[in-house]
Design a protein around this motif. Sequence first.
Motif, PDB file in Angstrom:
ATOM      1  N   ALA A  62      -5.977 -38.731  18.249  1.00  0.00           N
ATOM      2  CA  ALA A  62      -5.834 -37.505  19.245  1.00  0.00           C
ATOM      3  C   ALA A  62      -7.108 -36.782  19.399  1.00  0.00           C
ATOM      4  O   ALA A  62      -7.713 -36.879  18.060  1.00  0.00           O
ATOM      5  N   PRO A  63      -7.417 -36.263  20.586  1.00  0.00           N
ATOM      6  CA  PRO A  63      -8.596 -35.256  20.780  1.00  0.00           C
ATOM      7  C   PRO A  63      -8.397 -34.333  19.374  1.00  0.00           C
ATOM      8  O   PRO A  63      -7.587 -33.847  19.162  1.00  0.00           O
ATOM      9  N   VAL A  64      -9.609 -34.016  19.186  1.00  0.00           N
ATOM     10  CA  VAL A  64      -9.839 -33.219  17.784  1.00  0.00           C
ATOM     11  C   VAL A  64     -10.936 -31.929  17.962  1.00  0.00           C
ATOM     12  O   VAL A  64     -11.918 -32.055  18.964  1.00  0.00           O
ATOM     13  N   ASP A  65     -10.671 -30.732  17.244  1.00  0.00           N
ATOM     14  CA  ASP A  65     -11.398 -29.847  17.180  1.00  0.00           C
ATOM     15  C   ASP A  65     -12.476 -30.019  16.094  1.00  0.00           C
ATOM     16  O   ASP A  65     -12.101 -29.842  14.921  1.00  0.00           O
ATOM     17  N   LEU A 125     -13.093 -40.567  15.221  1.00  0.00           N
ATOM     18  CA  LEU A 125     -13.545 -41.597  16.177  1.00  0.00           C
ATOM     19  C   LEU A 125     -14.618 -40.928  16.670  1.00  0.00           C
ATOM     20  O   LEU A 125     -14.833 -39.742  17.155  1.00  0.00           O
ATOM     21  N   ALA A 126     -15.828 -41.702  16.444  1.00  0.00           N
ATOM     22  CA  ALA A 126     -17.245 -40.810  16.703  1.00  0.00           C
ATOM     23  C   ALA A 126     -18.108 -42.234  17.033  1.00  0.00           C
ATOM     24  O   ALA A 126     -17.914 -43.114  16.891  1.00  0.00           O
ATOM     25  N   ARG A 127     -18.969 -41.390  18.099  1.00  0.00           N
ATOM     26  CA  ARG A 127     -20.043 -42.538  18.576  1.00  0.00           C
ATOM     27  C   ARG A 127     -21.338 -42.326  17.957  1.00  0.00           C
ATOM     28  O   ARG A 127     -21.830 -41.201  17.751  1.00  0.00           O
ATOM     29  N   VAL A 128     -21.662 -43.522  17.168  1.00  0.00           N
ATOM     30  CA  VAL A 128     -23.076 -43.176  16.435  1.00  0.00           C
ATOM     31  C   VAL A 128     -23.921 -44.265  17.022  1.00  0.00           C
ATOM     32  O   VAL A 128     -23.493 -45.504  16.828  1.00  0.00           O
ATOM     33  N   ALA A 129     -25.183 -44.052  17.145  1.00  0.00           N
ATOM     34  CA  ALA A 129     -26.064 -44.990  17.605  1.00  0.00           C
ATOM     35  C   ALA A 129     -25.441 -46.008  18.997  1.00  0.00           C
ATOM     36  O   ALA A 129     -25.690 -47.231  18.957  1.00  0.00           O
ATOM     37  N   GLY A 130     -24.790 -45.393  19.610  1.00  0.00           N
ATOM     38  CA  GLY A 130     -24.166 -46.058  20.918  1.00  0.00           C
ATOM     39  C   GLY A 130     -23.166 -46.883  20.831  1.00  0.00           C
ATOM     40  O   GLY A 130     -22.340 -47.767  21.641  1.00  0.00           O
ATOM     41  N   THR A 131     -22.509 -46.848  19.391  1.00  0.00           N
ATOM     42  CA  THR A 131     -21.249 -47.634  19.021  1.00  0.00           C
ATOM     43  C   THR A 131     -20.144 -46.709  18.856  1.00  0.00           C
ATOM     44  O   THR A 131     -20.372 -45.663  17.924  1.00  0.00           O
ATOM     45  N   CYS A 136      -7.791 -39.372  13.536  1.00  0.00           N
ATOM     46  CA  CYS A 136      -6.684 -40.241  13.155  1.00  0.00           C
ATOM     47  C   CYS A 136      -5.366 -39.619  12.779  1.00  0.00           C
ATOM     48  O   CYS A 136      -5.447 -38.695  11.814  1.00  0.00           O
ATOM     49  N   VAL A 137      -4.407 -39.489  13.568  1.00  0.00           N
ATOM     50  CA  VAL A 137      -3.119 -38.683  13.439  1.00  0.00           C
ATOM     51  C   VAL A 137      -1.947 -39.491  12.630  1.00  0.00           C
ATOM     52  O   VAL A 137      -1.243 -38.914  12.127  1.00  0.00           O
ATOM     53  N   ALA A 138      -2.019 -41.015  12.972  1.00  0.00           N
ATOM     54  CA  ALA A 138      -0.760 -41.768  12.190  1.00  0.00           C
ATOM     55  C   ALA A 138      -1.590 -43.175  12.156  1.00  0.00           C
ATOM     56  O   ALA A 138      -2.239 -43.658  12.668  1.00  0.00           O
ATOM     57  N   ILE A 139      -1.054 -43.614  10.894  1.00  0.00           N
ATOM     58  CA  ILE A 139      -1.245 -45.054  10.605  1.00  0.00           C
ATOM     59  C   ILE A 139       0.080 -45.866  10.364  1.00  0.00           C
ATOM     60  O   ILE A 139       0.955 -45.305   9.385  1.00  0.00           O
ATOM     61  N   ASP A 140       0.200 -47.133  10.880  1.00  0.00           N
ATOM     62  CA  ASP A 140       1.276 -47.921  11.029  1.00  0.00           C
ATOM     63  C   ASP A 140       2.616 -46.723  11.091  1.00  0.00           C
ATOM     64  O   ASP A 140       3.653 -46.992  10.220  1.00  0.00           O
ATOM     65  N   LYS A 159      -5.610 -29.340  13.749  1.00  0.00           N
ATOM     66  CA  LYS A 159      -6.959 -29.796  13.884  1.00  0.00           C
ATOM     67  C   LYS A 159      -6.911 -30.323  15.380  1.00  0.00           C
ATOM     68  O   LYS A 159      -8.031 -30.898  15.833  1.00  0.00           O
ATOM     69  N   THR A 160      -6.213 -30.951  16.052  1.00  0.00           N
ATOM     70  CA  THR A 160      -6.127 -31.484  17.286  1.00  0.00           C
ATOM     71  C   THR A 160      -6.018 -30.567  18.372  1.00  0.00           C
ATOM     72  O   THR A 160      -5.511 -29.449  18.265  1.00  0.00           O
ATOM     73  N   LEU A 161      -6.705 -31.045  19.724  1.00  0.00           N
ATOM     74  CA  LEU A 161      -6.678 -30.198  20.642  1.00  0.00           C
ATOM     75  C   LEU A 161      -5.574 -30.283  21.787  1.00  0.00           C
ATOM     76  O   LEU A 161      -4.950 -31.419  21.525  1.00  0.00           O
ATOM     77  N   ALA A 162      -5.125 -29.190  22.082  1.00  0.00           N
ATOM     78  CA  ALA A 162      -3.824 -29.513  23.237  1.00  0.00           C
ATOM     79  C   ALA A 162      -4.399 -30.394  24.382  1.00  0.00           C
ATOM     80  O   ALA A 162      -5.437 -30.242  24.809  1.00  0.00           O
ATOM     81  N   ALA A 163      -3.243 -30.951  24.848  1.00  0.00           N
ATOM     82  CA  ALA A 163      -3.821 -32.103  25.829  1.00  0.00           C
ATOM     83  C   ALA A 163      -4.045 -31.284  27.046  1.00  0.00           C
ATOM     84  O   ALA A 163      -3.419 -30.243  27.263  1.00  0.00           O
ATOM     85  N   ASP A 164      -4.991 -31.491  28.110  1.00  0.00           N
ATOM     86  CA  ASP A 164      -5.324 -30.816  29.294  1.00  0.00           C
ATOM     87  C   ASP A 164      -4.144 -30.952  30.196  1.00  0.00           C
ATOM     88  O   ASP A 164      -3.803 -32.188  30.231  1.00  0.00           O
ATOM     89  N   SER A 165      -3.918 -29.776  30.735  1.00  0.00           N
ATOM     90  CA  SER A 165      -3.119 -29.880  31.739  1.00  0.00           C
ATOM     91  C   SER A 165      -3.385 -30.659  33.098  1.00  0.00           C
ATOM     92  O   SER A 165      -4.655 -30.507  33.149  1.00  0.00           O
ATOM     93  N   ASP A 166      -2.793 -31.238  33.703  1.00  0.00           N
ATOM     94  CA  ASP A 166      -3.279 -31.831  35.105  1.00  0.00           C
ATOM     95  C   ASP A 166      -2.971 -31.009  36.220  1.00  0.00           C
ATOM     96  O   ASP A 166      -2.028 -31.178  37.152  1.00  0.00           O
TER      97      ASP A 166
END
Length: 86
Positions: A4-7, A18-24, A62-66, A76-83
């Motif tokens: 989920a999106p994180v602060d 989930l992070a972008r490092v050196a383009g990956t 990561c908020v859940a595994i299996d 720690k997660t950000l609220a979902a943006d409203s549409d």
Amino acid sequence: MVVAPVDPSKLEAGDIVLARVAGTVHLPLVSSVDPAGKRVQISNNRGLVNGWTSHDRVFAICVAIDGVTRAEVAGKTLAADSDDSS
């Protein structure tokens, strides 16, 4: 695995992000935090420290595994943006 999106300012050692490092995009473990520098140190699952990355390169936590929710991510997660297109 569910992410989920994180602060990034609320991250702690032990969080999986989930992070972008050196383009990956990677799913590393946060091993240390530097709040003043707005960065986190990331490591792999074998204990190797990969280095530091800035908050703007960390997108989710990561908020859940299996189907098991990770309790340590509360607040720690950000609220979902409203549409609101009106």
